[in-house]
Design an enzyme around this catalytic site. Structure first.
Site, mmCIF file in Angstrom:
data_model
loop_
_atom_site.group_PDB
_atom_site.id
_atom_site.type_symbol
_atom_site.label_atom_id
_atom_site.label_comp_id
_atom_site.label_asym_id
_atom_site.label_seq_id
_atom_site.Cartn_x
_atom_site.Cartn_y
_atom_site.Cartn_z
ATOM 1 N N GLU A 12 -5.655 -5.022 10.343
ATOM 2 C CA GLU A 12 -4.649 -3.977 10.552
ATOM 3 C C GLU A 12 -4.966 -3.196 11.823
ATOM 4 O OE1 GLU A 12 -2.541 -2.789 6.729
ATOM 5 O OE2 GLU A 12 -4.406 -1.695 6.716
ATOM 6 N N SER B 23 3.113 -1.948 10.375
ATOM 7 C CA SER B 23 4.558 -1.958 10.648
ATOM 8 C C SER B 23 5.221 -3.293 10.334
ATOM 9 C CB SER B 23 4.831 -1.526 12.094
ATOM 10 O OG SER B 23 4.395 -0.187 12.286
ATOM 11 N N HIS C 56 -9.536 1.007 4.487
ATOM 12 C CA HIS C 56 -8.278 1.249 5.205
ATOM 13 C C HIS C 56 -8.524 2.201 6.379
ATOM 14 C CE1 HIS C 56 -4.273 2.643 6.146
ATOM 15 N NE2 HIS C 56 -3.866 1.499 5.642
ATOM 16 N N ASN D 228 0.864 -1.184 0.000
ATOM 17 C CA ASN D 228 0.000 0.000 0.000
ATOM 18 C C ASN D 228 0.899 1.231 0.000
ATOM 19 O OD1 ASN D 228 -1.817 2.031 0.450
ATOM 20 N ND2 ASN D 228 -2.397 1.367 2.520
ATOM 21 N N GLU E 108 -6.990 4.657 7.424
ATOM 22 C CA GLU E 108 -6.844 6.092 7.122
ATOM 23 C C GLU E 108 -8.116 6.630 6.458
ATOM 24 O OE1 GLU E 108 -3.020 5.684 5.213
ATOM 25 O OE2 GLU E 108 -2.200 5.161 7.173
ATOM 26 N N LYS F 18 0.073 4.247 -0.404
ATOM 27 C CA LYS F 18 -0.614 5.429 0.145
ATOM 28 C C LYS F 18 -0.396 6.635 -0.776
ATOM 29 C CE LYS F 18 -0.248 3.300 4.632
ATOM 30 N NZ LYS F 18 -0.205 3.410 6.082
ATOM 31 N N GLY G 228 2.005 2.419 10.645
ATOM 32 C CA GLY G 228 2.911 3.554 10.499
ATOM 33 C C GLY G 228 3.586 3.969 11.791
#
Ligand code: PGA
Length: 258
Positions: free
Chosen positions: A167, A213, A97, A11, A99, A13, A173
């Site tokens: 996730e 991560s 996701h 991904n 985010e 991003k 991150g």
């Protein structure tokens, strides 16, 4: 034991330029020698790089969108519709996701409807979910994941076209990955949930991948867990570490299914 093909997604991003995408593909992705029958590899660049990435990548590696619209084509400024992803000759999208959920307000219901629409138009979906730090600390991780799965199930018409990406938000991150035991605990619960709420066959065949991560340092231990079928990799998918992650995933599949 079901013989599931592993799955690794990159991904990217909102990262990259044409030059950096070219470099990553030519120097890291295309030279990686793994058995793609063992490990399916899908990378997700920003939407304006989708075609460019497709044109440079070797055919064994698929390209995914990072999101798609709840609507069809039309007067929806800034949105990309499933039809347009299909029109590029692509067959994957990430949906849900964290985010998108936390920064852009996508609810369980919106994610479920997007999954439904994407599947209806022929896309395969990497469906993401996971608890946040507060929820983990309150010991409600399994309840949150069950709620997210129940919402996804409402939208899923064909489980063979869905990869589930667990996730945990606190691991994305942050450099703080779930331990292999933490990942396995939730992945096993997800598989159980599928067995109880969908079917034994779906539980046996659905790939459940871990994200948060993942690096070249922890991939081998994580993939060794029985219910971890691969990864969704953010930061490390932009680096040579991605090759190491792909090779570790391939090596474990080979060891498990010689
Ligand atoms: P990360 O991101 O690997 O950089 O933690 C994972 C993801 O957001 O899918």
């Amino acid at each position: 034991m079901a013989h599931r093909q592993f799955f690794v997604g990159g991904n990217w991003k909102s990262n990259g330029t044409q030059a950096s995408v070219r470099e990553l593909i030519e120097q890291v992705l295309n030279p990686t020698q793994i058995d793609f029958a063992r490990v399916q590899v899908v990378v997700a660049p920003v939407s304006i790089h989708l075609q460019f990435a497709r044109s440079l990548l070797k055919p064994e590696i698929s390209v995914s969108a990072q999101n798609c619209s709840l609507t069809g084509p039309g007067a929806f400024t800034g949105e990309v519709a499933a039809e347009q992803i299909i029109d590029l000759g692509l067959s994957w999208t990430i949906l849900g996701h964290s985010e998108r959920r936390t920064l852009y307000g996508e609810t369980d219901d919106v994610v479920s409807k997007k999954v439904n629409r994407a599947l209806a138009h022929g896309l395969s979906v990497i469906a993401c979910f996971g608890e946040n730090l507060q929820e983990r600390e309150a010991n409600v991780t399994l309840d949150v994941v069950a709620r997210q799965l129940a919402a996804l199930k409402e939208g899923i018409t064909d489980w063979s076209k869905v990869v589930l990406a667990y996730e945990p938000v606190w691991a994305i991150g942050t450099g703080r990955n779930a331990t292999p035991e933490q990942a396995q605990e939730v992945h096993a619960m997800i598989r159980n949930w599928l067995g109880t709420n969908v079917s034994a066959e779906v539980a046996a065949h659905t790939r459940v991948i871990y994200g948060g991560s993942v690096t070249d340092q922890n991939a081998a231990q994580l993939i060794a867990q029985p219910d971890v079928d691969g990864f969704l990799v953010g930061g490390a998918s932009l680096k040579p570490a991605f090759k190491v992650i792909l090779e570790a995933t391939n090596a474990h599949h080979l060891a498990q299914f010689p």
